[in-house]
Design a protein around this motif. Structure first.
Motif, PDB file in Angstrom:
ATOM      1  N   SER A 140       8.742 -12.238 -14.203  1.00 17.60           N
ATOM      2  CA  SER A 140       7.831 -13.027 -15.048  1.00 17.60           C
ATOM      3  C   SER A 140       8.133 -12.905 -16.531  1.00 17.60           C
ATOM      4  CB  SER A 140       6.384 -12.580 -14.805  1.00 17.60           C
ATOM      5  OG  SER A 140       6.014 -12.725 -13.461  1.00 17.60           O
ATOM      6  N   ARG A 141       7.687 -13.930 -17.252  1.00 14.26           N
ATOM      7  CA  ARG A 141       7.656 -13.922 -18.716  1.00 14.26           C
ATOM      8  C   ARG A 141       6.220 -14.147 -19.167  1.00 14.26           C
ATOM      9  NH1 ARG A 141      12.928 -17.665 -20.487  1.00 14.26           N
ATOM     10  NH2 ARG A 141      14.518 -16.050 -20.134  1.00 14.26           N
ATOM     11  N   PHE A 142       5.832 -13.431 -20.217  1.00 11.43           N
ATOM     12  CA  PHE A 142       4.467 -13.522 -20.725  1.00 11.43           C
ATOM     13  C   PHE A 142       4.465 -13.947 -22.189  1.00 11.43           C
ATOM     14  CE2 PHE A 142       4.318 -10.341 -17.339  1.00 11.43           C
ATOM     15  CZ  PHE A 142       3.252 -10.790 -16.577  1.00 11.43           C
ATOM     16  N   GLY A 143       3.301 -14.377 -22.647  1.00  9.63           N
ATOM     17  CA  GLY A 143       3.098 -14.616 -24.080  1.00  9.63           C
ATOM     18  C   GLY A 143       3.827 -15.832 -24.609  1.00  9.63           C
ATOM     19  N   ASN A 144       4.253 -15.755 -25.863  1.00  7.03           N
ATOM     20  CA  ASN A 144       4.876 -16.888 -26.552  1.00  7.03           C
ATOM     21  C   ASN A 144       6.386 -16.946 -26.336  1.00  7.03           C
ATOM     22  OD1 ASN A 144       2.371 -17.680 -27.715  1.00  7.03           O
ATOM     23  ND2 ASN A 144       2.616 -16.059 -29.252  1.00  7.03           N
ATOM     24  N   THR A 145       6.775 -16.952 -25.100  1.00  9.75           N
ATOM     25  CA  THR A 145       8.191 -17.047 -24.765  1.00  9.75           C
ATOM     26  C   THR A 145       8.463 -18.365 -24.059  1.00  9.75           C
ATOM     27  OG1 THR A 145       7.768 -15.865 -22.690  1.00  9.75           O
ATOM     28  CG2 THR A 145       8.521 -14.551 -24.571  1.00  9.75           C
ATOM     29  N   ASP A 146       9.721 -18.739 -23.957  1.00  7.17           N
ATOM     30  CA  ASP A 146      10.082 -19.967 -23.263  1.00  7.17           C
ATOM     31  C   ASP A 146      10.103 -19.741 -21.756  1.00  7.17           C
ATOM     32  OD1 ASP A 146      10.462 -21.332 -25.671  1.00  7.17           O
ATOM     33  OD2 ASP A 146      12.561 -20.656 -25.817  1.00  7.17           O
ATOM     34  N   LYS A 147       9.984 -20.823 -21.011  1.00 12.47           N
ATOM     35  CA  LYS A 147      10.142 -20.745 -19.573  1.00 12.47           C
ATOM     36  C   LYS A 147      11.604 -20.461 -19.228  1.00 12.47           C
ATOM     37  CE  LYS A 147       6.410 -23.796 -17.985  1.00 12.47           C
ATOM     38  NZ  LYS A 147       5.932 -22.930 -16.881  1.00 12.47           N
TER      39      LYS A 147
END
Length: 274
Positions: A140-147
């Motif tokens: 997973s990626r969280f917060g203000n990151t890109d997909k």
């Protein structure tokens, strides 16, 4: 230089198959190629609590499986996870992104139960162990990151076979886990509404619980929009509820009760108590 790091990480991973450091090396291997905030290694069971084999999370990032949320997911809420349902309902394996497998109303319906408001993107592997067990690598990626980009996803897909083979070898060498806690969670979902709803109403109810919209249910069941609305109205009338969110909240409450009896329609019991 990056190729050298990739090769070294792969060698390290291979050398640690069958050891307690395998999943940590697997994380290191993925980190060489991909940026992500969390990786979970879960084992899904159709008749037991989900096991958390490994968890890595970036410091300072809000992770999904933490504290009370971790207990709720591993012992109850996993039954509604789109990745789990893909394995349990369809026996799928390989690489998938949450965007492509989640029901159309899932993120909004389940934001209170799964910590998806801070989730930017989620991808994962499903590696079946046998008919009732599956290893799930969740990234997973969280917060203000890109997909994750389309290039990222292509690379993830290219790794399906080698990673699955390594994981299978690791599990075989590690042997059976004696800490499996059997449960009736899957059974509770499959029996929810079966005693008081018609066959069609039951199908609609199951799809509502998974986060499908009225339009999507019509497409899945090959029936008209108005017909789905009629079935929903009948479901709510029989259960003294008024919406999909109330139906979901009731099921979540039932899931978190101290005990779940096997082969019992807990929705029917709720109606009898009203």
């Amino acid at each position: 230089m990056k190729l050298d790091k990739y090769s070294l990480a792969l060698i390290e991973l291979t050398q640690h198959v069958g050891t307690e450091h395998f999943y940590s090396r697997l994380k290191d291997f993925f980190k060489v190629t991909f940026d992500f905030d969390e990786i979970l290694v879960l084992q899904f069971h159709k008749s037991a609590d989900t096991q958390l084999h490994y968890r890595y999370g970036n410091v300072g990032k809000k992770n999904r499986l933490y504290g009370e949320e971790s207990w709720r997911y591993l012992t109850r809420l996993y039954v509604l996870d789109p990745f789990y349902r893909l394995f349990a309902d369809k026996g799928k394996e390989g690489f998938y992104s949450l965007d492509e497998i989640a029901p159309d109303e899932f993120s909004s319906s389940y934001s209170s139960y799964f910590n998806f408001l801070s989730l930017t993107d989620e991808v994962g592997y499903l590696f079946p162990i046998d008919d009732d067990n599956c290893l799930h690598l969740d990234i997973s990626r969280f917060g203000n990151t890109d997909k994750f980009s389309s290039t990222d996803k292509t690379k993830f897909k290219q790794l399906v076979t080698p990673i699955q083979n390594l994981c299978n070898s690791h599990l075989a060498l590690m042997g059976e886990n004696s800490e499996i806690s059997h449960s009736n969670v899957e059974n509770a979902l499959l029996n929810f509404g079966k005693d008081i709803l018609t066959k069609k109403e039951y199908q609609v109810c199951q799809l509502l619980l998974q986060g499908h919209s009225t339009k999507a249910i019509g497409t899945i069941m090959s029936i008209g929009y108005e017909t789905v609305k009629m079935h929903k109205k009948n479901i709510y009338g029989k259960t003294f509820l008024s919406s999909q969110s109330e139906l979901l909240a009731l099921f979540i409450d039932i899931l978190q009760s101290d005990s779940l009896e096997k082969d019992v329609d807990h929705l029917s019991i709720h109606v009898e108590e009203q």
